[in-house]
Design a protein around this motif. Structure first.
Motif, PDB file in Angstrom:
ATOM      1  N   SER A 237      38.803  38.181  59.357  1.00 52.59           N
ATOM      2  CA  SER A 237      39.853  37.400  58.677  1.00 52.59           C
ATOM      3  C   SER A 237      40.611  36.476  59.634  1.00 52.59           C
TER       4      SER A 237
ATOM      5  N   HIS B 287      34.035  37.068  49.456  1.00 54.00           N
ATOM      6  CA  HIS B 287      34.546  38.389  49.841  1.00 54.00           C
ATOM      7  C   HIS B 287      33.785  38.926  51.051  1.00 54.00           C
TER       8      HIS B 287
ATOM      9  N   GLN C  14      36.033  38.004  56.636  1.00 52.91           N
ATOM     10  CA  GLN C  14      36.916  39.022  56.061  1.00 52.91           C
ATOM     11  C   GLN C  14      36.859  40.269  56.922  1.00 52.91           C
ATOM     12  N   ASN C  15      38.030  40.900  57.132  1.00 55.35           N
ATOM     13  CA  ASN C  15      38.032  42.232  57.734  1.00 55.35           C
ATOM     14  C   ASN C  15      37.349  43.191  56.761  1.00 55.35           C
TER      15      ASN C  15
ATOM     16  N   ARG D 237      37.063  46.085  54.552  1.00 55.48           N
ATOM     17  CA  ARG D 237      38.070  46.922  53.870  1.00 55.48           C
ATOM     18  C   ARG D 237      37.755  46.963  52.377  1.00 55.48           C
ATOM     19  N   THR D 238      38.392  47.886  51.666  1.00 54.84           N
ATOM     20  CA  THR D 238      38.294  47.888  50.207  1.00 54.84           C
ATOM     21  C   THR D 238      39.693  47.725  49.644  1.00 54.84           C
ATOM     22  N   GLU D 239      39.862  46.762  48.761  1.00 48.76           N
ATOM     23  CA  GLU D 239      41.161  46.479  48.154  1.00 48.76           C
ATOM     24  C   GLU D 239      40.963  46.290  46.664  1.00 48.76           C
ATOM     25  N   ASN D 240      41.735  47.026  45.873  1.00 47.72           N
ATOM     26  CA  ASN D 240      41.613  46.935  44.406  1.00 47.72           C
ATOM     27  C   ASN D 240      40.160  47.069  43.952  1.00 47.72           C
TER      28      ASN D 240
ATOM     29  N   GLU E  87      35.020  45.386  47.705  1.00 47.29           N
ATOM     30  CA  GLU E  87      34.597  45.586  49.093  1.00 47.29           C
ATOM     31  C   GLU E  87      34.561  44.239  49.809  1.00 47.29           C
ATOM     32  N   TYR E  88      35.321  44.154  50.898  1.00 49.86           N
ATOM     33  CA  TYR E  88      35.340  42.943  51.711  1.00 49.86           C
ATOM     34  C   TYR E  88      34.573  43.193  53.014  1.00 49.86           C
TER      35      TYR E  88
END
Ligand SMILES: [Zn+2]
Length: 451
Positions: free
Chosen positions: A144, A319, A323-324, A326-329, A332-333
């Motif tokens: 990111s 995505h 991108q770092n 991570r999983t958000e909402n 998967e990023y």
């Protein structure tokens, strides 16, 4: 076809022009494409991801190279890999580095050593070896934050995929011999501002390298999103050349040459190769330099006056880039290997290898291609000079309507270097290409008007 060529007069073409057909397939090249392996590509992309981060600003000291983390370790591995291919072909590849220190700039906070790694498959005869075709991808990665040198930046697709294409082309094509030279390149610094490719392209220009085609593969992983089209790869090419001088721009404006840069001829050539060899993926020509808000290493070569195109998958998943991890909402990023379709990368590698092998087998393009415009007339007379190297057995004049994207008609010419066609230059765009004994075509050259 019979052509009578008088010493200085233009021969009138005797045969009828034909609709253009795909180039004949070369059995040797077709066999080589079978060697391109999705399994090798998977292993190479996973290896590149294993270095954790390949950020240009990440570690490259001996300790981290041994530990296998950071761009230094990635660079050493790429070099070792090229050297392994070279051992397998009896030392046929010259493995080199282009190393320099970049001074602080926007995304370079302190002086930073940048290393491009490349392997040269030298052409088999001295004269033809001077003409060079090149494939490249960038082995640096980012997450990111462009300045984050520590956190993981797997870069499986961006641009582990393009680096893997360069490596796989080297592995497969190094088993063959070509009259021309092929360079397999992996650059760094792309994510900081195209630093590696800029340095390499400038070095090539300064040293007078005759690079005739650059294939830049960046994000060719075929991300497995639902809307992906795995049958298509985009090929971007500049219109007005970045390196055009004011007088070139004036001529282009006057003659409607906006879609006839060297890079665009190269893009059309890729499309033609895609019809000759079924790589499993079709090039989709995009007549613009790059995507909105984005750039790539082909531009560094364009700026030095080289023809260069960019290969990119049909649809990117943002995505999975820059991108770092991570999983958000529930989303998967991160640019992870599990999102890459290795079969797709192999298909793109086949299209690249077919283009490189065809160009490296073909004669160089004809020189000093002119279109006579001394008198007002409805016929068109073209003249050119034989390229050096002795491979050109004949020539073809190709043309298309001014609103057409690809070449439509061809007039086969024997070994003569001047012809008059009953086609008005005012209505079409012409180009001339050289053909060898096996039917390999050079890149076409659009004539310069001559009064
Ligand atoms: Zn990239």
């Amino acid at each position: 076809m019979v052509l009578v060529v008088a010493a200085n007069a233009a021969a009138r073409a005797q045969s009828k022009p034909e609709a253009i057909e795909p180039m004949p397939a070369d059995a040797r090249i077709a066999a080589a494409l079978q060697q391109v392996s999705a399994e090798h590509i998977r292993a190479n992309i996973e290896k590149l991801v294993s270095f954790g981060t390949r950020a240009t600003l990440s570690a490259q000291d001996p300790g981290s190279i041994v530990a296998g983390r950071g761009i230094g370790a990635a660079r050493e591995w790429i070099k070792t890999e090229f050297e392994r291919y070279s051992r397998d072909c009896g030392g046929c590849l010259e493995v080199k580095t282009d190393r320099f220190t970049e001074q602080p700039a926007d995304r370079i906070p302190q002086p930073t050593e940048i290393t491009n790694v490349y392997a040269v498959l030298k052409g088999s005869d001295a004269e033809n070896a001077k003409h060079i075709v090149l494939v490249t991808g960038h082995y640096d990665s980012r997450n990111s934050e462009a300045l984050d040198a520590k956190t993981d930046a797997p870069g499986a697709n961006d641009d582990g995929s393009g680096t893997a294409v360069s490596l796989e082309c080297a592995r497969v094509l190094s088993k063959m011999k070509f009259p021309a030279t092929i360079i397999f390149l992996a650059v760094a610094g792309e994510e900081q501002g195209l630093n590696g490719s800029r340095h390499f392209a400038k070095m090539a220009k300064d040293q007078g390298w005759n690079i005739e085609a650059v294939l830049n593969n960046d994000i060719v992983g075929g991300d497995k999103s639902a809307e992906q089209d795995h049958r298509v790869v985009r090929v971007f090419s500049e219109g007005l050349p970045a390196a055009a001088a004011e007088q070139d721009i004036r001529r282009i404006r006057g003659l409607g040459g906006e879609s006839d840069s060297g890079s665009r001829q190269l893009a059309r050539y890729v499309a033609e190769v895609g019809r000759t060899y079924d790589a499993g993926v079709k090039p989709m020509l995009i007549f613009r330099l790059d995507r909105y808000l984005r750039g790539g290493d082909h531009y560094s070569f364009n700026q030095q006056g080289f023809s260069a195109v960019r290969f990119t998958e049909f649809r990117e998943d943002f995505h999975h880039q820059h991108q770092n991890v991570r999983t958000e909402n529930g989303i998967e990023y991160g640019d992870l290997a599990k999102f890459v379709d290795f079969e797709y990368v192999a298909r793109v590698a086949r299209l690249n290898a077919a283009t490189l092998a065809t160009l490296a087998s073909a004669p160089p393009p004809p020189a000093n291609v002119h279109l006579l415009t001394k008198d007002l007339e409805n016929d068109s007379t073209l003249s050119w000079e034989a390229p050096p190297g002795g491979l050109a057995m004949g020539y073809e004049v190709v043309w298309r309507g001014t609103t057409s994207s690809e070449w439509e008609h061809v007039q086969k010419i024997g070994s003569g270097t001047r012809v008059t066609l009953p086609v008005s230059k005012d209505n079409v765009i012409f180009a001339v290409r050289a053909v060898d004994a096996e039917g390999h075509r050079s890149l076409p050259v659009v004539p310069v008007p001559e009064r």
